[in-house]
Write a protein that holds these residues in place. Structure first.
Motif, PDB file in Angstrom:
ATOM      1  N   ASP A  78       0.836  -1.215   0.000  1.00  0.00           N
ATOM      2  CA  ASP A  78       0.000   0.000   0.000  1.00  0.00           C
ATOM      3  C   ASP A  78       0.862   1.252   0.000  1.00  0.00           C
ATOM      4  O   ASP A  78       0.498   2.269  -0.583  1.00  0.00           O
ATOM      5  CB  ASP A  78      -0.903   0.050   1.245  1.00  0.00           C
ATOM      6  N   ALA A  79       1.994   1.186   0.689  1.00  0.00           N
ATOM      7  CA  ALA A  79       2.844   2.377   0.820  1.00  0.00           C
ATOM      8  C   ALA A  79       3.606   2.683  -0.461  1.00  0.00           C
ATOM      9  O   ALA A  79       3.743   3.851  -0.840  1.00  0.00           O
ATOM     10  CB  ALA A  79       3.832   2.180   1.971  1.00  0.00           C
ATOM     11  N   VAL A  80       4.112   1.656  -1.145  1.00  0.00           N
ATOM     12  CA  VAL A  80       5.069   1.943  -2.233  1.00  0.00           C
ATOM     13  C   VAL A  80       4.522   1.737  -3.647  1.00  0.00           C
ATOM     14  O   VAL A  80       5.182   2.127  -4.608  1.00  0.00           O
ATOM     15  CB  VAL A  80       6.395   1.128  -2.060  1.00  0.00           C
ATOM     16  N   ARG A  81       3.309   1.173  -3.768  1.00  0.00           N
ATOM     17  CA  ARG A  81       2.805   0.800  -5.102  1.00  0.00           C
ATOM     18  C   ARG A  81       2.750   1.994  -6.059  1.00  0.00           C
ATOM     19  O   ARG A  81       3.046   1.861  -7.239  1.00  0.00           O
ATOM     20  CB  ARG A  81       1.419   0.160  -4.970  1.00  0.00           C
ATOM     21  N   HIS A  82       2.340   3.185  -5.548  1.00  0.00           N
ATOM     22  CA  HIS A  82       2.179   4.338  -6.445  1.00  0.00           C
ATOM     23  C   HIS A  82       3.101   5.493  -6.076  1.00  0.00           C
ATOM     24  O   HIS A  82       2.802   6.646  -6.367  1.00  0.00           O
ATOM     25  CB  HIS A  82       0.722   4.834  -6.399  1.00  0.00           C
ATOM     26  N   THR A  83       4.200   5.204  -5.438  1.00  0.00           N
ATOM     27  CA  THR A  83       5.008   6.303  -4.898  1.00  0.00           C
ATOM     28  C   THR A  83       6.044   6.819  -5.902  1.00  0.00           C
ATOM     29  O   THR A  83       6.394   6.135  -6.873  1.00  0.00           O
ATOM     30  CB  THR A  83       5.699   5.859  -3.586  1.00  0.00           C
TER      31      THR A  83
END
Ligand SMILES: NC(=O)c1ccc[n+]([C@@H]2O[C@H](COP(=O)([O-])OP(=O)(O)OC[C@H]3O[C@@H](n4cnc5c(N)ncnc54)[C@H](O)[C@@H]3O)[C@@H](O)[C@H]2O)c1
Length: 288
Positions: A78-83
């Motif tokens: 959740d934290a890095v998927r779209h970062t």
């Protein structure tokens, strides 16, 4: 362009970086593997915002904006998927950092930049475990992050100029100054800070002076804003010991951890975070 920052690890450093980034207008997701740690970080950041508004450091609307910019999770995906940028602030353990970045590398968008907040370790070695060493860099913040002006930028052997420029832009947006450092264990600041702190611990062990007088001597006699023992308590004695061990193994005898530091960590005296280090603390202070 960096809009979203994922911060991995919500301890002493991760929560300070998250607060500072959110206040600077970035969308931030703070992730930790431990649910209690995330809950603690959320409480900490909320009280930091309240205190900062009360003391007039920030306006009420800025505090509200920072809260809206922040999300919290225990799920790495959740934290890095779209970062756009990942800043890792987990424990100073090479194997842990490498394994974590292997996972992050698989999930994060191909253009995302990966940064480690390591105090001492090689960005080349960590970056080599990913498929994007050009986009890998060390971005070394200081404690307490909201107050400390510096970010040390350390290039790995393959780090591209573009990556360094993006990190500089992000740092400026966070109102930090930067220095560029060539990779070497402990960079500039940790190498110096560790050696001063270790000497102070050895002096205390040898009975040269009390902790209070060692710190007072260094502050008033050498014009340091903090004494080395209160600084070590702020850093966390477990974190300091890991830094010393890495420097000892990579640079040699001069960096052998003080036996007093080893003993304190064995006793669970970890500094501010545990309520007892070289000094006693009633509770973990919210440090602005
Ligand atoms: N403490 C300082 O003053 C300071 C200053 C500059 C840099 N650093 C560096 O920052 C990093 C973090 O240090 P800290 O003092 O904040 O540590 P800390 O012990 O306060 O926090 C580390 C956090 O990482 C979490 N964590 C552990 N494994 C994880 C994983 N696999 N995924 C997600 N979260 C995980 C832990 O639950 C904990 O909340 C270290 O590399 C340290 O050397 C520390």
């Amino acid at each position: 362009m960096v809009n979203h920052i994922a911060i991995i690890g919500s301890g002493t450093m991760g929560r300070g970086i998250a607060y500072t980034a959110a206040l600077s207008g970035f969308h931030v997701t703070l992730q930790d593997i431990s649910a209690p740690a995330i809950a603690k970080a959320m409480d900490y950041i909320d009280s930091l915002i309240t205190k900062s508004v009360e003391k007039g450091y920030i306006q009420g609307e800025q505090g509200e904006l920072a809260k809206r910019n922040l999300t919290y999770t225990t799920h790495l995906e959740d934290a890095v998927r779209h970062t756009d940028l990942v800043i890792e602030a987990v424990l100073e353990v090479m194997e842990l950092k490498i394994n974590l970045f292997k996972q992050i590398d698989e999930i994060a968008p191909p253009n995302a930049i990966l940064a480690t907040n390591t105090s001492t370790m090689s960005p080349t070695e960590i970056g080599a475990a990913t498929t994007r060493p050009k986009q890998f860099v060390a971005m070394h913040f200081f404690n307490p992050v909201p107050r400390m002006k510096l970010i040390e930028i350390i290039r790995g052997i393959d780090t591209s100029d573009e990556t360094v420029e993006i990190i500089k832009t992000v740092s400026e947006k966070m109102r930090k100054e930067t220095v560029e450092v060539n990779e070497f264990p402990g960079f500039v600041t940790s190498r110096m800070n560790c050696i001063i702190g270790n000497e102070a611990m050895n002096m205390l062990m040898e009975g040269v002076a009390s902790a209070e007088d060692i710190d007072k001597a260094i502050k008033l006699g050498l014009n340091h804003p903090m004494g080395p023992l209160e600084m070590a308590d702020l850093v966390g004695l477990d974190s300091r010991l890991r830094n010393m061990e890495y420097l000892y193994h990579s640079l040699g005898e001069k960096y052998r951890p003080s036996p007093l530091l080893v003993k304190y960590v064995k006793a669970g005296r970890l500094g501010r975070k545990s309520g007892q280090g070289f000094y006693h603390y009633n509770r973990e202070d919210v440090t602005i």
